[in-house]
Enzyme design. Sequence first.
Site, PDB file in Angstrom:
ATOM      1  N   ASP A   1      39.998  38.213  38.160  1.00  0.00           N
ATOM      2  CA  ASP A   1      40.165  36.787  37.912  1.00  0.00           C
ATOM      3  C   ASP A   1      41.633  36.517  37.583  1.00  0.00           C
ATOM      4  O   ASP A   1      42.427  37.440  37.361  1.00  0.00           O
ATOM      5  CB  ASP A   1      39.261  36.382  36.744  1.00  0.00           C
TER       6      ASP A   1
ATOM      7  N   GLU B   1      46.035  34.475  40.819  1.00  0.00           N
ATOM      8  CA  GLU B   1      46.806  33.686  41.806  1.00  0.00           C
ATOM      9  C   GLU B   1      48.297  34.030  41.852  1.00  0.00           C
ATOM     10  O   GLU B   1      48.863  33.893  42.955  1.00  0.00           O
ATOM     11  CB  GLU B   1      46.635  32.185  41.529  1.00  0.00           C
TER      12      GLU B   1
ATOM     13  N   ASP C   1      36.520  27.658  39.814  1.00  0.00           N
ATOM     14  CA  ASP C   1      36.048  26.911  38.642  1.00  0.00           C
ATOM     15  C   ASP C   1      35.553  25.527  39.026  1.00  0.00           C
ATOM     16  O   ASP C   1      36.232  24.514  38.860  1.00  0.00           O
ATOM     17  CB  ASP C   1      37.174  26.809  37.605  1.00  0.00           C
TER      18      ASP C   1
END
Length: 797
Positions: free
Chosen positions: A404, A407, A480
Site C-alpha cells: 500500500d 505511489e 480508497d
Amino acid sequence: MQVTSSSSKYSVKHYPDNIRKWQKEGNYFYFYTSETILEVRIISDKIVRFRYAADGKFQRDFSYATSERLEESPVNFGIREFEEVFEIYTDMIRIWIARDNLRLTITDTEGRIINQDEMGFHWQHYLQKGGKIVYCSKQVQEGECFFGLGDKPTDLNLRGKRLENYGTDAYGFQKDTDPLYRNIPFYYGLHHGIGYGIFFDNTFRTLFDFGHEREDVCSFWARGGEMNYYFIYGPALLQVAEAYTKITGTAELPPLWALGYQQCRWSYFPEKRVREIAAEFRKRQIPCDVIHLDIDYMEGFRCFTWSKEYFPDPAGLIKDLAAEGFKVVVIIDPGIKADPDYDIYKEGMEKDYFCKRADGAFMEGDVWPGKCVFPDYTDPKVRDWWSSLFKDLLDTGVRGVWNDMNEPAVFEMGTFPEDVRHDYDGEDVSHRKAHNIYGHLMSKATAAGLKKYLMPNRPFVITRSCYAGAQRWASVWTGDNVSEWDHLWLASVQCQRLSVSGISFAGSDIGGFIGEPDGELYTRWIQLATFHPLMRTHSASNETGFNQEPWSFGSKYEFIVKRFIQMRYRLLPYLYTTFWQYSHYGTPMLRPLAFVAQNDEHTYNRSHEFMLGDALLISHVEAPGMKEKEIYLPAGQWYYFFNDKLYEGGQTITIATPLEEMPLFIKAGAVVPNYPNIQYVDEKLIDEMILNVYYSEQPTRSTLYEDAGDHYGYKNGQSNTISFKQVSDKQQFRLKKKFFGQYEAGYKKHRVLIHGLPFKATEYVVDGKVFKLNARNFAVGVVKVALERKFEELIIR
C-alpha cells in the site's frame, strides 16, 4: 527540420523533415531525417514498435514493462520504395511512411486504414525541467471508440476524454477523478469493426487526449523520455489484449485460495479480535479463505515487525487460523521509520539503500510511523534486499502481502519531490522518470521474496500502484473508494478497464472503504464482486467503529450475502479455468461487451454489462430499491441464471431485480463446472465435479482446466485441460469430452445437469451404453445424470 514558432519560448514545437536515407538491420528499419531517426521494429506480423530519436541519438533501450520472454516471431516482412512513401509489409498489415515528414499510415492488406498519423511525431524542449516533451498525434477515424488506460474511473469508451498517468494517492476519489493509483499507458482503438492497440512505453508523466481538445485528433505525449510505442493489430479487440500480454507478460496462476472470499478491515486487532472474526465465519458457515491484517499489527507501524501488545504470538495465531482454513495476508508499506534502534532502518542506512534528494540529503517524509525514509526499488541491490526481508514474516506462516501507499504517498507532500534521485537499474534519474514505476518495482521485489521463501507454494501479492506489466507478479484493488451507490458503478467499470489493460486479477473494496454502507448497498456490492477475480471486503472501520462483515447488516442481508459467497465457491472451477485462459493466452477475465461483440455498435458505450470468461454475462443493480433493470444482450441465446428462461440476444430486455437476485446470464451451449458447497479451499476432498450444461442448437465448445491449486507442478505437466463440445439438435442432446493431461484429480465422478432441453427425454447414452431415465433424473427444467469422470460422450434423447 520544420519549426513552428510561438510567442512563448516554451511552446516551440519541432517536426521531422524529409527522409535523407534509410537502412535495414534484420527486423529493424531506420529512417534518417536531418536530425531525427525513426526506428521500426517488426516483432510479429501484427506487432510493430516505433521509436523516435528527436536529436539523432536513441536513449537506452530499457523497460520495466516488457516481458523478458518477449519473442520476435518469424514473419514474412519486407520493404518497398515509392516516390512519396516507403511501404513496410507483413502478412497482416502495411506500414506507409511519408518521405517528407515520417508520418505513418497503417492499413490492413486490403488497404483499409487501421491507424493514421495527424501531425505524427513532434517534440519541444522542456526548458523548465530539461529533456524534451515528446508528442504523437493521430487522426480519429469515423465513429472511433477508445478503451483501456487501467483504472480510470470514467466511462468505458474514452472518446472525448483527456487523461493522465501519474500515480496518485486519490483518497475518496469520485467519477472522473484523474490521475489515480496505476499507470497503464495502453489503449485500444475501434472503428469500422477493426480493433488495434497502442502501448506507449514511457514512465514519465504521460497524457492522452482522445478527441477532447480537437474532436478529430487523438494524441499522447510525455514530459520527458522517448517517443516509444508498440502498435498492435487485432482486428479483434481480444486478440489485441492477448498480444499486449505477449509484450508485457502473462500472469502466473495464483493459489486457488486467493480466488476465495477475503475479509479485511483497517484494522483487525488485537489477536483476540482476529480469532473472533474467524470463528464467526465458521460458526455462520459463510465461506472465507483469507483474513488481512492492516497497519496496526505492526510495532509502531514499523514494517516487518509485530506488535508485542496486540500480537504477542503471531506464529501461534496463524497456525490456529490455518487449522480452521484461513490464510493471513499482511500489509507492508514502503515508508521505513527513521529510528536508529530499528534494524531495517539501520541496515538500509548502512548500505545506502534509501532514496536521496538531488543535493544528497535523504528523502524524508511523514507516513504512518512518523518520519520515514524510502527504499530505492529501482536499484536491483535494494530489490534483492527488500525481497530478503520477508523471510521472517513468512516463517510465522504469513501467506500473502499487500503493498500500500506505494505511489509513493507521503503525508502533506502528496508524493516525492521531482528532484529525488533513483538508480533506475544503473541510469541515475530523477523522480520524474521513476515516479510511475516506484510501486511497480516495490511489488516486484515483494513478489520475488514471497516466491523465494514460500516455495513450493505460490505467492499472493496485492499492490495499489503499478505500471504496465505488473500482472506478472501482483493483483490490484481499485483503491480508497466510498460507500456510495455511484462507487458500485465505478467498481464495475474500473475492474473491466483494468482487465482489458492486462491486469485481470483486480477487485474493489466491497461496501466502500470510506463511510458506512447500508445493508442493501453492501449486498448489491457483494453480488457484483462475486464475479470479480479479487473478492475482498475492506473498510476504514477504525474511523467510525462500524463493522463491515457479511453478518453486520442483519439476518435478511446476511442470508443473501451468504448465498452469493457460496455461489462464488461453487464457481471456483470456472473462475480458475478463466484465470488459466488469462495466464496461458493473455485473454482478459472480465470482458466489456464491446470486446465480445465489437461489430455491434450497441455495445460500444455499454458499461453495466460485462462477461466473466466465455459463458457468464453479469450486470449490477446500481440503485436502492431498484425493481427492474434494462440489460443489453449481445447476439446469441442467453439463459437467465435464476430460472433458466431463454432470451434471444441482439436486444435490450428488462429483468426484475429482487434483492436476492441480480442480472446474471449463461451463454447457451456453455458447460459451467461447479464445486459442491465448501467453507474454504481444500476444506475437503472434492469427490464430484458438477457440470451445468446449457442446451444450444449451435455447436459450442467449453473448457475446464485443473491442477493442484497451489505449487508449480502445473509448469511440469501436472495439469489437465478438458475440452467439451456440444452438438445438439431439437431431438437430441450430445456432449463430447476430450481429456488432456497428467494430473490426478481427487474426484472420480461428474454430476451433469442439462438445462433447457426442448424435448421430452426418455433415455441417455454414455459411450455407447443405453440407460433409461427415471424420476430421479429430473428436476424443474433440468435433467440430471451421474457419470464416471472418464466418460467421453453423453447423448440424451
